[in-house]
Design a protein around this motif. Sequence first.
Motif, PDB file in Angstrom:
ATOM      1  N   LEU A  30       0.833  -1.201   0.000  1.00 41.48           N
ATOM      2  CA  LEU A  30       0.000   0.000   0.000  1.00 41.48           C
ATOM      3  C   LEU A  30       0.871   1.256   0.000  1.00 41.48           C
ATOM      4  O   LEU A  30       0.638   2.194  -0.764  1.00 41.48           O
ATOM      5  CB  LEU A  30      -0.925   0.002   1.221  1.00 41.48           C
ATOM      6  N   LEU A  31       1.867   1.257   0.878  1.00 41.54           N
ATOM      7  CA  LEU A  31       2.711   2.446   1.000  1.00 41.54           C
ATOM      8  C   LEU A  31       3.505   2.709  -0.275  1.00 41.54           C
ATOM      9  O   LEU A  31       3.890   3.840  -0.549  1.00 41.54           O
ATOM     10  CB  LEU A  31       3.651   2.305   2.203  1.00 41.54           C
ATOM     11  N   ALA A  32       3.721   1.650  -1.063  1.00 34.54           N
ATOM     12  CA  ALA A  32       4.515   1.810  -2.287  1.00 34.54           C
ATOM     13  C   ALA A  32       3.684   2.314  -3.467  1.00 34.54           C
ATOM     14  O   ALA A  32       4.236   2.673  -4.504  1.00 34.54           O
ATOM     15  CB  ALA A  32       5.160   0.468  -2.647  1.00 34.54           C
ATOM     16  N   GLN A  33       2.345   2.338  -3.316  1.00 37.31           N
ATOM     17  CA  GLN A  33       1.511   2.750  -4.442  1.00 37.31           C
ATOM     18  C   GLN A  33       1.546   4.275  -4.587  1.00 37.31           C
ATOM     19  O   GLN A  33       1.313   4.981  -3.615  1.00 37.31           O
ATOM     20  CB  GLN A  33       0.051   2.329  -4.224  1.00 37.31           C
ATOM     21  N   PRO A  34       1.799   4.753  -5.796  1.00 42.54           N
ATOM     22  CA  PRO A  34       1.868   6.217  -5.964  1.00 42.54           C
ATOM     23  C   PRO A  34       0.518   6.893  -5.731  1.00 42.54           C
ATOM     24  O   PRO A  34       0.475   8.076  -5.404  1.00 42.54           O
ATOM     25  CB  PRO A  34       2.323   6.379  -7.417  1.00 42.54           C
ATOM     26  N   PHE A  35      -0.578   6.151  -5.873  1.00 42.62           N
ATOM     27  CA  PHE A  35      -1.910   6.748  -5.714  1.00 42.62           C
ATOM     28  C   PHE A  35      -2.398   6.701  -4.270  1.00 42.62           C
ATOM     29  O   PHE A  35      -3.475   7.205  -3.961  1.00 42.62           O
ATOM     30  CB  PHE A  35      -2.926   6.052  -6.633  1.00 42.62           C
ATOM     31  N   ALA A  36      -1.611   6.074  -3.372  1.00 47.09           N
ATOM     32  CA  ALA A  36      -2.096   5.859  -2.002  1.00 47.09           C
ATOM     33  C   ALA A  36      -1.473   6.832  -1.006  1.00 47.09           C
ATOM     34  O   ALA A  36      -0.321   7.247  -1.159  1.00 47.09           O
ATOM     35  CB  ALA A  36      -1.809   4.431  -1.571  1.00 47.09           C
ATOM     36  N   ARG A  37      -2.251   7.193  -0.003  1.00 48.91           N
ATOM     37  CA  ARG A  37      -1.799   8.111   1.037  1.00 48.91           C
ATOM     38  C   ARG A  37      -2.304   7.578   2.371  1.00 48.91           C
ATOM     39  O   ARG A  37      -3.509   7.391   2.552  1.00 48.91           O
ATOM     40  CB  ARG A  37      -2.405   9.486   0.748  1.00 48.91           C
ATOM     41  N   ALA A  38      -1.382   7.327   3.314  1.00 51.61           N
ATOM     42  CA  ALA A  38      -1.782   6.848   4.643  1.00 51.61           C
ATOM     43  C   ALA A  38      -2.273   8.030   5.465  1.00 51.61           C
ATOM     44  O   ALA A  38      -1.678   9.100   5.448  1.00 51.61           O
ATOM     45  CB  ALA A  38      -0.620   6.171   5.344  1.00 51.61           C
ATOM     46  N   VAL A  39      -3.389   7.832   6.142  1.00 48.94           N
ATOM     47  CA  VAL A  39      -3.972   8.892   6.971  1.00 48.94           C
ATOM     48  C   VAL A  39      -4.196   8.338   8.371  1.00 48.94           C
ATOM     49  O   VAL A  39      -4.664   7.211   8.534  1.00 48.94           O
ATOM     50  CB  VAL A  39      -5.288   9.400   6.354  1.00 48.94           C
ATOM     51  N   SER A  40      -3.849   9.120   9.357  1.00 53.44           N
ATOM     52  CA  SER A  40      -4.022   8.692  10.747  1.00 53.44           C
ATOM     53  C   SER A  40      -5.411   9.046  11.263  1.00 53.44           C
ATOM     54  O   SER A  40      -5.937  10.116  10.981  1.00 53.44           O
ATOM     55  CB  SER A  40      -2.973   9.367  11.619  1.00 53.44           C
ATOM     56  N   LEU A  41      -5.997   8.140  12.007  1.00 54.51           N
ATOM     57  CA  LEU A  41      -7.287   8.411  12.645  1.00 54.51           C
ATOM     58  C   LEU A  41      -7.106   8.560  14.154  1.00 54.51           C
ATOM     59  O   LEU A  41      -7.862   8.013  14.950  1.00 54.51           O
ATOM     60  CB  LEU A  41      -8.277   7.295  12.316  1.00 54.51           C
ATOM     61  N   GLY A  42      -6.102   9.326  14.535  1.00 51.88           N
ATOM     62  CA  GLY A  42      -5.929   9.671  15.943  1.00 51.88           C
ATOM     63  C   GLY A  42      -5.193   8.639  16.752  1.00 51.88           C
ATOM     64  O   GLY A  42      -4.828   7.572  16.258  1.00 51.88           O
ATOM     65  N   PRO A  43      -4.974   8.949  18.037  1.00 50.66           N
ATOM     66  CA  PRO A  43      -4.105   8.114  18.871  1.00 50.66           C
ATOM     67  C   PRO A  43      -4.775   6.875  19.468  1.00 50.66           C
ATOM     68  O   PRO A  43      -4.102   6.080  20.097  1.00 50.66           O
ATOM     69  CB  PRO A  43      -3.685   9.080  19.992  1.00 50.66           C
ATOM     70  N   ARG A  44      -6.094   6.712  19.276  1.00 48.19           N
ATOM     71  CA  ARG A  44      -6.766   5.549  19.857  1.00 48.19           C
ATOM     72  C   ARG A  44      -7.055   4.510  18.783  1.00 48.19           C
ATOM     73  O   ARG A  44      -7.179   4.840  17.604  1.00 48.19           O
ATOM     74  CB  ARG A  44      -8.081   5.973  20.518  1.00 48.19           C
ATOM     75  N   ILE A  45      -7.202   3.266  19.209  1.00 48.16           N
ATOM     76  CA  ILE A  45      -7.561   2.207  18.264  1.00 48.16           C
ATOM     77  C   ILE A  45      -9.060   2.258  18.037  1.00 48.16           C
ATOM     78  O   ILE A  45      -9.839   2.246  18.992  1.00 48.16           O
ATOM     79  CB  ILE A  45      -7.149   0.834  18.818  1.00 48.16           C
ATOM     80  N   LEU A  46      -9.466   2.338  16.773  1.00 54.88           N
ATOM     81  CA  LEU A  46     -10.896   2.411  16.452  1.00 54.88           C
ATOM     82  C   LEU A  46     -11.365   1.086  15.878  1.00 54.88           C
ATOM     83  O   LEU A  46     -10.638   0.419  15.143  1.00 54.88           O
ATOM     84  CB  LEU A  46     -11.153   3.511  15.426  1.00 54.88           C
ATOM     85  N   ARG A  47     -12.587   0.734  16.177  1.00 53.55           N
ATOM     86  CA  ARG A  47     -13.205  -0.390  15.486  1.00 53.55           C
ATOM     87  C   ARG A  47     -13.404  -0.009  14.022  1.00 53.55           C
ATOM     88  O   ARG A  47     -13.472   1.171  13.679  1.00 53.55           O
ATOM     89  CB  ARG A  47     -14.575  -0.672  16.094  1.00 53.55           C
ATOM     90  N   ALA A  48     -13.589  -1.017  13.189  1.00 50.89           N
ATOM     91  CA  ALA A  48     -13.679  -0.746  11.748  1.00 50.89           C
ATOM     92  C   ALA A  48     -14.865   0.155  11.407  1.00 50.89           C
ATOM     93  O   ALA A  48     -14.751   1.033  10.546  1.00 50.89           O
ATOM     94  CB  ALA A  48     -13.782  -2.061  10.980  1.00 50.89           C
ATOM     95  N   ASP A  49     -15.995  -0.016  12.090  1.00 49.11           N
ATOM     96  CA  ASP A  49     -17.155   0.818  11.747  1.00 49.11           C
ATOM     97  C   ASP A  49     -16.953   2.268  12.183  1.00 49.11           C
ATOM     98  O   ASP A  49     -17.348   3.199  11.480  1.00 49.11           O
ATOM     99  CB  ASP A  49     -18.456   0.227  12.294  1.00 49.11           C
ATOM    100  N   THR A  50     -16.304   2.450  13.332  1.00 45.47           N
ATOM    101  CA  THR A  50     -15.983   3.804  13.786  1.00 45.47           C
ATOM    102  C   THR A  50     -14.985   4.443  12.832  1.00 45.47           C
ATOM    103  O   THR A  50     -15.129   5.607  12.437  1.00 45.47           O
ATOM    104  CB  THR A  50     -15.359   3.751  15.193  1.00 45.47           C
ATOM    105  N   ALA A  51     -13.967   3.667  12.460  1.00 43.64           N
ATOM    106  CA  ALA A  51     -12.942   4.171  11.546  1.00 43.64           C
ATOM    107  C   ALA A  51     -13.561   4.585  10.216  1.00 43.64           C
ATOM    108  O   ALA A  51     -13.164   5.594   9.627  1.00 43.64           O
ATOM    109  CB  ALA A  51     -11.862   3.109  11.325  1.00 43.64           C
ATOM    110  N   ALA A  52     -14.552   3.841   9.745  1.00 43.34           N
ATOM    111  CA  ALA A  52     -15.193   4.175   8.469  1.00 43.34           C
ATOM    112  C   ALA A  52     -15.868   5.546   8.554  1.00 43.34           C
ATOM    113  O   ALA A  52     -15.692   6.395   7.673  1.00 43.34           O
ATOM    114  CB  ALA A  52     -16.212   3.098   8.085  1.00 43.34           C
ATOM    115  N   VAL A  53     -16.618   5.788   9.621  1.00 45.48           N
ATOM    116  CA  VAL A  53     -17.305   7.086   9.757  1.00 45.48           C
ATOM    117  C   VAL A  53     -16.283   8.212   9.917  1.00 45.48           C
ATOM    118  O   VAL A  53     -16.402   9.277   9.287  1.00 45.48           O
ATOM    119  CB  VAL A  53     -18.280   7.087  10.949  1.00 45.48           C
ATOM    120  N   ALA A  54     -15.262   7.984  10.740  1.00 47.93           N
ATOM    121  CA  ALA A  54     -14.258   9.023  10.960  1.00 47.93           C
ATOM    122  C   ALA A  54     -13.525   9.354   9.649  1.00 47.93           C
ATOM    123  O   ALA A  54     -13.333  10.522   9.315  1.00 47.93           O
ATOM    124  CB  ALA A  54     -13.262   8.574  12.033  1.00 47.93           C
ATOM    125  N   ALA A  55     -13.157   8.334   8.899  1.00 49.02           N
ATOM    126  CA  ALA A  55     -12.426   8.559   7.647  1.00 49.02           C
ATOM    127  C   ALA A  55     -13.315   9.266   6.621  1.00 49.02           C
ATOM    128  O   ALA A  55     -12.869  10.185   5.932  1.00 49.02           O
ATOM    129  CB  ALA A  55     -11.936   7.224   7.088  1.00 49.02           C
TER     130      ALA A  55
END
Lengths: 240, 240
Positions: A203-228
């Motif tokens: 993923l990190l090697a893909q030119p079209f991809a950008r990693a984004v942080s969702l804060g310092p806590r671990i989020l469940r996948a459904d929470t992460a989806a809404v936040a993102a």
Amino acid sequence: MKAKVRLYVDHPLGAGQSVPLSRDQAHYLFGVMRLAVGDPVALFNGRDGEWLTTVAEAGKRGGVLDCVEQSRPLMPPPDLWLLFAPIKKARTDFIVEKAVEMGAARIVPVQTDFTNSERIRQDRLQAHAVEAAEQCGGTFVPEVTDLHRLDRLLADWPAGRQLMFCDEAEAGAALTLEGAGPGPWAILIGPEGGFSEAERKRLLAQPFARAVSLGPRILRADTAAVAALTLWQVALGDWK
Amino acid sequence: MKAKVRLYVDHPLGAGQSVPLSRDQAHYLFGVMRLAVGDPVALFNGRDGEWLTTVAEAGKRGGVLDCVEQSRPLMPPPDLWLLFAPIKKARTDFIVEKAVEMGAARIVPVQTDFTNSERIRQDRLQAHAVEAAEQCGGTFVPEVTDLHRLDRLLADWPAGRQLMFCDEAEAGAALTLEGAGPGPWAILIGPEGGFSEAERKRLLAQPFARAVSLGPRILRADTAAVAALTLWQVALGDWK
């Protein structure tokens, strides 16, 4: 005249259109909701906006609604895909519901190295998306695709589409969408067990991809989806 | 040595501390999870960070864990309250879970003109917050208060605390947190039926309140809570 019931139909909607009802729809409108001839119903089909209709015929096994006027124009979401790794049924349903509410145009379940599910019930998830659109007042229903393997999806990635990739391992890295450009996008939410090392590297090697942080806590996948989706909609979408 | 089990306890944690287990905790660790003497367990109490402990005594009705070392410091969230109007049980549980994951410091159920519930099970919601913290790797557990009437809460509003108020009626108004200052804050999520006219007027008249739009679509209360917490955390909280 304000409709209390809002339904998705597959039929064209427009001035002069009459919409035949399926047995299930007739049962719901006339049996469950107790509507009668002349009562208003709001319809949308994902293409023609929302239409105010009235009951022209009401039967036990069918019926007809007549279009009166467009009550809301079609409001398609931005060209944003939500990719996520389905895990448990209830959470998967939730992610689909949230993606509809938050304005994703397409929902793509992906199989990752740490995803256990080999298959999904695409028809059930699509029905869930319809229901979410009915309830959130949307005029658009995103397509829910079949399960795709993440590696193949990345190998065949469509030209010009950018990818925001949310990785719990990046927590605290303070990566944002700052400086990102408009255009077609996709958001990828990792499985709750995270991505594998190979996936992360890829993923990190893909030119079209950008990693984004969702804060310092671990989020469940459904929470992460809404936040993102929130981050993206505010930075690049229709919340601006 | 990495603990597979993570538990909230009420006991002080620190070098040399021994933590006695309740019957339920002993049953969970030794009966369900099959841990034995010497096995590692991660503990947090909301005050002393996360501690790696090992099982010193394991019994059917109790046991003792010995603190080994602090594995994570206490990471308290920003001074942010989440106020929301509880409706259905499942959605209320979800909002509590999401508030913990997203880093709210205090969770305040409020009774509004259009809220049906007269009471909540505060103890059950607090237990739900503990469970969410156990699962999301948090070291802090927000307090869930009893149900407060919104009008009284506003009348006794604490000096210096700002209020971000999310109103579906403001959809599309493009109100943001831009220019908002740091300090103690609260986020108020309206009930799914919206605020009453009187409430809306009252809220808009408060000098400490600011209406914020959550985009052009109607969001369910639990979705709105995550979206609002995201906006706040990025603009003013610890996601910066």
